[in-house]
Design an enzyme around this catalytic site. Structure first.
Site, PDB file in Angstrom:
ATOM      1  N   ARG A  86      -4.833  -2.491   5.964  1.00  0.00           N
ATOM      2  CA  ARG A  86      -4.299  -1.321   6.491  1.00  0.00           C
ATOM      3  C   ARG A  86      -4.762  -1.492   7.997  1.00  0.00           C
ATOM      4  O   ARG A  86      -5.625  -0.278   8.454  1.00  0.00           O
ATOM      5  CB  ARG A  86      -4.920  -0.179   5.853  1.00  0.00           C
ATOM      6  N   PRO A  87      -4.236  -2.312   8.952  1.00  0.00           N
ATOM      7  CA  PRO A  87      -4.436  -2.201  10.286  1.00  0.00           C
ATOM      8  C   PRO A  87      -3.863  -1.045  11.020  1.00  0.00           C
ATOM      9  O   PRO A  87      -3.214  -0.132  10.355  1.00  0.00           O
ATOM     10  CB  PRO A  87      -3.792  -3.470  10.749  1.00  0.00           C
ATOM     11  N   MET A  88      -4.244  -0.692  12.323  1.00  0.00           N
ATOM     12  CA  MET A  88      -3.447   0.166  13.059  1.00  0.00           C
ATOM     13  C   MET A  88      -2.849   0.052  14.283  1.00  0.00           C
ATOM     14  O   MET A  88      -2.374   0.795  15.079  1.00  0.00           O
ATOM     15  CB  MET A  88      -4.722   1.256  13.363  1.00  0.00           C
ATOM     16  N   ASP A  89      -2.296  -1.353  14.295  1.00  0.00           N
ATOM     17  CA  ASP A  89      -1.421  -1.911  15.470  1.00  0.00           C
ATOM     18  C   ASP A  89      -0.248  -0.951  15.665  1.00  0.00           C
ATOM     19  O   ASP A  89       0.065  -0.801  16.836  1.00  0.00           O
ATOM     20  CB  ASP A  89      -0.990  -3.248  15.170  1.00  0.00           C
ATOM     21  N   ILE A 129       5.333  -2.314   0.090  1.00  0.00           N
ATOM     22  CA  ILE A 129       4.388  -1.565   1.202  1.00  0.00           C
ATOM     23  C   ILE A 129       3.160  -2.127   1.385  1.00  0.00           C
ATOM     24  O   ILE A 129       2.622  -2.259   2.581  1.00  0.00           O
ATOM     25  CB  ILE A 129       4.714  -0.209   0.745  1.00  0.00           C
ATOM     26  N   ARG A 146      -8.809   7.126   4.996  1.00  0.00           N
ATOM     27  CA  ARG A 146      -7.936   6.245   6.230  1.00  0.00           C
ATOM     28  C   ARG A 146      -7.184   7.384   6.951  1.00  0.00           C
ATOM     29  O   ARG A 146      -6.942   7.463   8.285  1.00  0.00           O
ATOM     30  CB  ARG A 146      -6.879   5.465   5.479  1.00  0.00           C
ATOM     31  N   ASN A 201      -0.885  14.677   1.086  1.00  0.00           N
ATOM     32  CA  ASN A 201      -0.377  13.642   2.513  1.00  0.00           C
ATOM     33  C   ASN A 201       0.136  14.306   3.424  1.00  0.00           C
ATOM     34  O   ASN A 201       0.362  14.062   4.597  1.00  0.00           O
ATOM     35  CB  ASN A 201       0.476  12.591   1.981  1.00  0.00           C
ATOM     36  N   CYS A 250      -9.219  -0.747   2.718  1.00  0.00           N
ATOM     37  CA  CYS A 250      -9.305  -0.183   1.275  1.00  0.00           C
ATOM     38  C   CYS A 250      -8.847  -1.029   0.052  1.00  0.00           C
ATOM     39  O   CYS A 250      -8.426  -2.038   0.422  1.00  0.00           O
ATOM     40  CB  CYS A 250      -8.633   1.264   1.343  1.00  0.00           C
TER      41      CYS A 250
HETATM   42  C1  EPZ Z   1       0.759   6.932   4.004  1.00  0.00           C
HETATM   43  O1  EPZ Z   1      -0.126   6.027   4.278  1.00  0.00           O
HETATM   44  C2  EPZ Z   1       0.149   7.707   2.709  1.00  0.00           C
HETATM   45  N1  EPZ Z   1      -1.145   8.289   3.107  1.00  0.00           N
HETATM   46  C3  EPZ Z   1      -0.197   6.749   1.674  1.00  0.00           C
HETATM   47  O2  EPZ Z   1      -0.723   7.456   0.465  1.00  0.00           O
HETATM   48  C4  EPZ Z   1       1.257   6.150   1.460  1.00  0.00           C
HETATM   49  O3  EPZ Z   1       1.104   4.858   0.371  1.00  0.00           O
HETATM   50  C5  EPZ Z   1       1.717   5.568   2.713  1.00  0.00           C
HETATM   51  O4  EPZ Z   1       1.898   6.341   3.603  1.00  0.00           O
HETATM   52  C6  EPZ Z   1       3.176   4.824   2.387  1.00  0.00           C
HETATM   53  O5  EPZ Z   1       4.133   5.721   1.937  1.00  0.00           O
HETATM   54  C7  EPZ Z   1      -1.264   9.559   3.919  1.00  0.00           C
HETATM   55  O6  EPZ Z   1      -0.051  10.254   4.123  1.00  0.00           O
HETATM   56  C8  EPZ Z   1      -2.397  10.169   4.138  1.00  0.00           C
HETATM   57  P1  EPZ Z   1       1.931   3.350   6.641  1.00  0.00           P
HETATM   58  P2  EPZ Z   1       0.032   5.482   5.730  1.00  0.00           P
HETATM   59  O7  EPZ Z   1       1.254   3.447   7.860  1.00  0.00           O
HETATM   60  O8  EPZ Z   1       0.187   6.163   6.878  1.00  0.00           O
HETATM   61  C9  EPZ Z   1       1.106  -1.147   7.204  1.00  0.00           C
HETATM   62  C10 EPZ Z   1      -1.794   7.843  -1.349  1.00  0.00           C
HETATM   63  O9  EPZ Z   1      -2.015   7.274  -2.114  1.00  0.00           O
HETATM   64  N2  EPZ Z   1       0.545  -0.744   8.596  1.00  0.00           N
HETATM   65  O10 EPZ Z   1       3.257   3.961   6.224  1.00  0.00           O
HETATM   66  O11 EPZ Z   1      -1.452   4.528   6.114  1.00  0.00           O
HETATM   67  C11 EPZ Z   1       0.015  -0.656   6.261  1.00  0.00           C
HETATM   68  O12 EPZ Z   1      -1.009  -1.692   6.201  1.00  0.00           O
HETATM   69  C12 EPZ Z   1      -1.965   6.994   0.011  1.00  0.00           C
HETATM   70  O13 EPZ Z   1      -1.564   9.169  -1.155  1.00  0.00           O
HETATM   71  C13 EPZ Z   1       0.351  -1.840   9.419  1.00  0.00           C
HETATM   72  O14 EPZ Z   1       0.304  -2.800   9.462  1.00  0.00           O
HETATM   73  O15 EPZ Z   1       1.057   4.346   5.477  1.00  0.00           O
HETATM   74  C14 EPZ Z   1       0.923  -0.430   5.006  1.00  0.00           C
HETATM   75  O16 EPZ Z   1       0.980  -2.019   4.441  1.00  0.00           O
HETATM   76  C15 EPZ Z   1      -1.884   5.592  -0.336  1.00  0.00           C
HETATM   77  N3  EPZ Z   1      -0.159  -1.313  10.660  1.00  0.00           N
HETATM   78  C16 EPZ Z   1       2.236  -0.193   5.269  1.00  0.00           C
HETATM   79  O17 EPZ Z   1       2.185  -0.439   6.908  1.00  0.00           O
HETATM   80  C17 EPZ Z   1      -0.381   0.063  10.971  1.00  0.00           C
HETATM   81  O18 EPZ Z   1      -0.466   0.377  12.274  1.00  0.00           O
HETATM   82  C18 EPZ Z   1       2.576   1.173   5.359  1.00  0.00           C
HETATM   83  O19 EPZ Z   1       1.586   2.048   6.105  1.00  0.00           O
HETATM   84  C19 EPZ Z   1      -0.096   0.911  10.073  1.00  0.00           C
HETATM   85  C20 EPZ Z   1       0.258   0.654   8.965  1.00  0.00           C
END
Ligand code: EPZ
Length: 422
Positions: A123-126, A330, A94, A23, A118
């Site tokens: 996993r939205p991007m807002d 999370i 992602r 990551n 997934c």
């Molecule tokens: C990173 O994902 C990691 N992936 C994930 O690891 C890890 O589980 C996650 O961080 C949390 O620690 C990488 O680094 C490549 P987030 P990321 O944005 O960046 C919500 C693994 O197993 N969210 O911190 O996508 C989202 O849906 C993977 O190696 C929004 O709602 O995680 C989630 O519920 C799995 N809107 C929460 O926040 C957004 O725009 C955490 O997401 C972005 C996220």
């Protein structure tokens, strides 16, 4: 599709080398788009996700080579950079969304497919969009793609994220390095992978302070130069292999492990009756008594308990003395390993974001199916101590995040082999 067969084979003893962090590497590789000069990463893990990122960056016009010795050589100086990140690649992983910030910073525009949901959640991007719009980007969604552009380049800004998103922090950080003026990101994610990215960007000439805290300040610069950067140790692989002797007994030294990468995880191991010793080479792990004690776990952003170790911890707690409650805060759907562990005799009840695990004496081997990266390795861990044979199918999930898992576990005495499927 390959399967992995595991047979309970008693205590594990020896050393397991821990690789560079997947990551971290998936955020470091897109940083090559920020500079005309080459970026070299060392200690990069050899994983299918790294190959996918290599494919994506090549489709954007960057030249990337992931070498067998763990080096990634990347440069985006040659020819035109293509601003379109295609759905066919982005939907596979992602983390592809981490090219959005660098493309906006380098070109002033980008067209990046939404990754889609997934197994573990929508996993939205807002949060990414809000953060980049704070830097002056205009972003709209059309036919599944984010169309982003800037008038006259990105401008520094103060922005507070509604949630400490790891990916959104990384996109903001990379974009802000080339924005005009000062940026401050509040409620920033604090993961070690963020710290590693900031260190790499600083080596490329970026001016960044505060990484690892909730407030990161970035002074925009006109350009970034090349650099060579070592990828930080993978704390999730580390925690995963620390659980192998915890589940099976014996003593295993995880080479390259450092306590500060897994502090809250180690607190839970200590409460469960597992001793962790810092050595000159890494972290040595063994059980203190002959039975694990039940503990409660709540997943939170770093420095809290990592969501990426929740499934593996559940595998340990299936045979603990007492009842444990795991709360997944999370992701909305990250207990898919529970029904598979129940096929092995685990006693688990899932209600929304809570899983209650009532410890049993022993699990029994069964045919189980991997559903996502971390769920798959939790099934391997459970199989290491189960009576009889466990067959884990769809291990392509596993290969995304764990390099040579059979080899590393066999080296400490596990009975594990891969069967190549049709
Ligand atoms: C990173 O994902 C990691 N992936 C994930 O690891 C890890 O589980 C996650 O961080 C949390 O620690 C990488 O680094 C490549 P987030 P990321 O944005 O960046 C919500 C693994 O197993 N969210 O911190 O996508 C989202 O849906 C993977 O190696 C929004 O709602 O995680 C989630 O519920 C799995 N809107 C929460 O926040 C957004 O725009 C955490 O997401 C972005 C996220």
């Amino acid at each position: 599709m390959d399967s992995i067969i595991v047979r309970g084979n008693g205590p594990l003893n020896g050393q397991i080398p821990i690789a560079g962090a997947k990551n971290a590497c998936l955020a470091l590789m897109p940083a090559t788009l920020l500079s005309e000069e080459p970026l070299t990463l060392t200690n990069a893990p050899r994983l299918s996700d790294i190959r996918t990122m290599t494919e994506l960056l090549a489709s954007l016009g960057a030249e990337v080579a992931a070498l067998q010795d763990g080096k990634v050589l990347a440069s985006s100086s040659h020819g035109e950079i293509n601003p379109v990140a295609d759905y066919d690649i982005v939907r596979k992983m992602r983390a592809s969304n981490l090219v959005l910030g660098p493309l906006l910073a380098r070109l002033g525009h980008a067209v990046v497919s939404l990754p889609g949901g997934c197994a573990i959640g929508a996993r939205p991007m807002d949060i990414h969009i809000d953060a980049l719009e704070a830097l002056g980007a205009q972003i709209e969604l059309r036919e599944g793609y984010l169309h982003a552009k800037t008038q006259g380049g990105l401008k520094g800004a103060v922005h507070e994220m509604r949630f400490a998103s790891v990916g959104a922090t990384e996109n903001f950080l990379m974009a802000a390095t080339l924005a005009k003026g000062t940026s401050v990101l509040k409620n920033a994610a604090r993961e070690p992978e963020i710290v590693d990215l900031a260190r790499c960007l600083r080596a490329m000439g970026a001016q960044i302070e505060g990484e690892g805290t909730s407030t990161i300040e970035i002074q925009g610069v006109d350009r970034l130069h090349g650099a060579t950067h070592p990828v930080v140790t993978d704390r999730i692989e580390l925690g995963t292999y620390m659980l192998a002797p915890a589940i099976c007994g014996g003593e295993v030294e995880c080479l390259g492990g450092r306590i500060e990468l897994v502090e809250s995880f180690c607190e839970k191991l200590d409460a469960a009756g597992i001793a962790v010793e810092e050595t000159a080479l890494g972290l040595k792990v063994k059980r203190r008594g002959d039975r694990i004690r039940a503990v409660d776990v709540v997943t939170e952003p770093f420095p809290g308990f990592p969501t990426d170790l929740q499934a593996q911890m559940m595998a340990l707690l299936c045979t603990a003395e007492g009842t444990s409650v795991l709360e997944e805060k999370i992701f909305e759907n990250r207990f898919m390993h529970a029904p598979e562990l129940m096929r092995m005799g685990a006693k688990i009840e899932v209600h929304g974001g809570h899983a209650t695990v009532q410890g049993v004496d022993k699990l029994r081997g069964a045919r189980v199916m991997a559903t996502d990266l971390r769920a798959s390795v939790s099934l391997i861990l459970a199989g290491l101590a189960a009576e009889g044979e466990t067959v884990v199918s769809r291990v392509y999930h596993l290969d995304r995040g764990y390099e040579r898992v059979e080899e590393k576990l066999r080296a400490v005495g596990a009975h594990i082999e891969r069967v190549t499927g049709e």
